[in-house]
Each structure stands twice: as structure tokens, then as C-alpha cells.
Enzyme design. Structure first.
Site, PDB file in Angstrom:
ATOM      1  CG  ASP A  66     -14.776 -55.750 -27.875  1.00 35.44           C
ATOM      2  OD1 ASP A  66     -14.458 -55.213 -28.952  1.00 35.44           O
ATOM      3  OD2 ASP A  66     -15.051 -55.094 -26.854  1.00 35.44           O
ATOM      4  CG  ASP A  72      -7.444 -60.423 -28.956  1.00 34.68           C
ATOM      5  OD1 ASP A  72      -6.339 -60.439 -29.527  1.00 34.68           O
ATOM      6  OD2 ASP A  72      -8.340 -59.609 -29.209  1.00 34.68           O
ATOM      7  NE  ARG A 136      -6.614 -54.002 -25.083  1.00 35.10           N
ATOM      8  CZ  ARG A 136      -7.591 -54.290 -25.924  1.00 35.10           C
ATOM      9  NH1 ARG A 136      -7.690 -55.519 -26.417  1.00 35.10           N
ATOM     10  NH2 ARG A 136      -8.457 -53.373 -26.277  1.00 35.10           N
ATOM     11  CG  HIS A 165      -3.749 -56.835 -30.639  1.00 33.15           C
ATOM     12  ND1 HIS A 165      -5.077 -57.019 -30.952  1.00 33.15           N
ATOM     13  CD2 HIS A 165      -3.659 -56.944 -29.291  1.00 33.15           C
ATOM     14  CE1 HIS A 165      -5.766 -57.228 -29.842  1.00 33.15           C
ATOM     15  NE2 HIS A 165      -4.933 -57.186 -28.814  1.00 33.15           N
ATOM     16  CB  CYS A 253      -9.338 -59.972 -34.661  1.00 32.43           C
ATOM     17  SG  CYS A 253      -8.111 -58.697 -34.810  1.00 32.43           S
TER      18      CYS A 253
HETATM   19  N1  GLY Z   1     -12.183 -54.295 -30.138  1.00 35.09           N
HETATM   20  C1  GLY Z   1     -11.203 -55.303 -29.999  1.00 35.09           C
HETATM   21  C2  GLY Z   1     -10.388 -55.097 -28.764  1.00 35.09           C
HETATM   22  O1  GLY Z   1     -10.295 -53.983 -28.291  1.00 35.09           O
HETATM   23  O2  GLY Z   1      -9.839 -56.014 -28.226  1.00 35.09           O
END
Ligand code: GLY
Length: 258
Positions: A66, A72, A136, A165, A253
């Protein structure tokens, strides 16, 4: 994370051969073609450069499928970067290379346990932030963000568990504007912050856009959203995103802007 007019630089990361193993638990069905993913990623980088962004491309990390989703891993404000603790523990190993690159230009602040936060849950709009509380990002992560951006305000919003997200379903296409689907984020938080453009649920993925003045990078294939944005005076630059979407990834992203 500054206003679009001030964005000058971006960090991105190349697509590893291991990309077919990238996480896909939300809207993605799993990537199927690394070459296509690389073509789409290269077109994205070319588009950023077309907007005069100085793009630093980090080498792929084969241990972390990823790794292209650098957003992120850090939140930038002015000359500082908050290094997040990803809510996906297996992704934390992606961070050192990103931190090293950011550290060339910015002061680094590390998020501490028990906070978890993904940059995909952090949206700047004007002089405030919205943070998504998601699978998350937890309350301690939101507090760490609040401490980092103080005295700027941080609004919290709950992200339904079937969405990854905040920015998977809501971004800002311009000053005072938010773009969100008609079926989610309906508790009034967004409306207290900005004018909210609502689009059909079927076009939720199209809510993730990147704005450069009145020019907007959009994912190809969301005609209602595109038409609404054009009616608001934006000039659209569509990009094919199928292999990025397949790994639950969106336009934002793929970059850390500063
Ligand atoms: N595939 C991106 C994530 O799950 O953070």
C-alpha cells in the site's frame, strides 16, 4: 495541507511489484494489473507537474503493497509535519522513507500511542480542519491533530464503518465548499462549516478531488459530479483511477502536499 494556491511541493511513491497484495476492504475489489496501475500513477504525477507542483517521487517499498498511499502517513501544516500512527498497523513500516523526505524541508512531530490517525481522515478547509473518526482514526489521534494544529479549530465527524476515510467520501473543491454524497455525513457538521455540494450515492468516489485554483483533478467516470463542478465554474482534469480505486485509493491518497 495549505490552501491550494500555496501548494508548491508533493511527495509521491512509486507502485511496487507487490501492489496486487494491497489492502482492499472498502470500495476496491483488489488491483489486477500493476502495469496499468503504474500508467495511471504516472499520469497523476504528470498532472501534478502540469500544475507546477515540484514532485518528489520516492522509490517503491516492496514490503509494503500500500506504499503509494503516502497521504496517510503525515499531516503538514506550514513548516511542520505530524507523523501519524496509521490505524492499519501493517502500514506503519511505510513511514520512515516518507519521514526522511519530509524532514529535508519540515520540522517533524511524532504522534504518540494510543493515538491512531490516517492522513486520509484529515481535511483542511479554510482556517479549520475536519477529522474523521473512522476504523483508522481514534479519539486520541484526533486530539493529537488538535494539539498539532492549535490554535486552528478541528471539527470531528463520525465516518460510517463501511467507508475507509473521511476523504474517501468528502473533499473540498474550493474555498467554502465541500463535496459529499447525498447518503452520508448527514449530522450537520459539514453544513456548519461550508456550503455542501451533494452528489448521488453512486458517485461517492467522485467526491475525492484535488483543487488548484479553479482547476480540479477528478476521477474519470462521475458525470453528475463533473457537471455540478463545471456549473460552479471549475475546469476539470479527469484521470483514469481504476487500478488505484481497486486498492481503496483515491486521488488525494497518492500525495502529501506542502
Ligand atoms: N489500501 C489503502 C488502505 O487500506 O489504507
Amino acid at each position: 495541507m495549505r490552501h491550494s494556491e500555496a501548494i508548491a511541493r508533493a511527495i509521491v511513491r512509486g507502485v511496487p511489484n507487490s501492489y496486487l497484495q494491497a489492502t482492499a476492504r472498502y470500495f476496491g475489489s483488489g488491483p489486477t494489473d500493476v502495469s496499468d496501475a503504474r500508467r495511471q500513477h504516472s499520469a497523476y504525477i504528470a498532472a501534478l507537474r502540469g500544475f507546477d507542483i515540484d514532485v518528489t517521487e520516492l522509490v517503491p517499498d516492496e514490503e509494503h503493497p500500500d506504499c503509494i498511499f503516502v497521504e496517510d502517513l503525515a499531516v503538514v501544516l506550514d513548516d511542520r509535519a505530524l507523523l501519524t500512527r496509521s490505524g492499519h498497523a501493517a502500514r506503519r513500516g511505510e513511514q520512515p522513507a516518507v519521514a526522511a523526505a519530509l524532514g529535508n524541508d519540515l520540522d517533524l512531530v511524532e504522534m504518540e500511542m494510543p493515538g491512531t490517525l490516517d492522513g486520509g481522515d484529515v481535511l483542511r478547509i479554510g482556517d479549520c480542519f475536519v477529522v474523521g473518526l473512522s476504523t483508522r482514526t481514534n479519539l486520541a489521534g484526533a486530539q493529537a491533530l488538535r494539539d498539532f494544529v492549535a490554535p486552528l479549530l478541528v471539527h470531528e465527524i463520525a465516518i460510517p464503518d463501511d467507508h475507509l476515510h473521511l476523504k474517501s467520501i468528502c473533499t473540498s473543491p474550493g474555498e467554502g465548499l465541500l463535496l459529499a454524497p447525498e447518503h452520508a455525513l448527514l449530522d450537520g457538521t459539514l453544513e456548519n462549516i461550508a456550503e455542501v455540494i451533494r452528489v448521488p450515492a453512486a458517485e461517492t468516489y467522485g467526491c475525492n478531488v484535488i483543487v488548484f485554483g479553479n482547476k480540479v483533478l477528478v476521477a474519470m467516470g462521475y458525470p453528475v459530479t463533473h457537471s455540478i463542478l463545471e456549473q460552479h465554474g471549475f475546469q476539470l482534469h479527469p484521470l483514469e483511477m481504476s487500478q488505484i480505486r481497486a486498492a481503496d485509493g483515491s486521488l488525494t491518497c497518492l500525495s502529501i502536499f506542502y
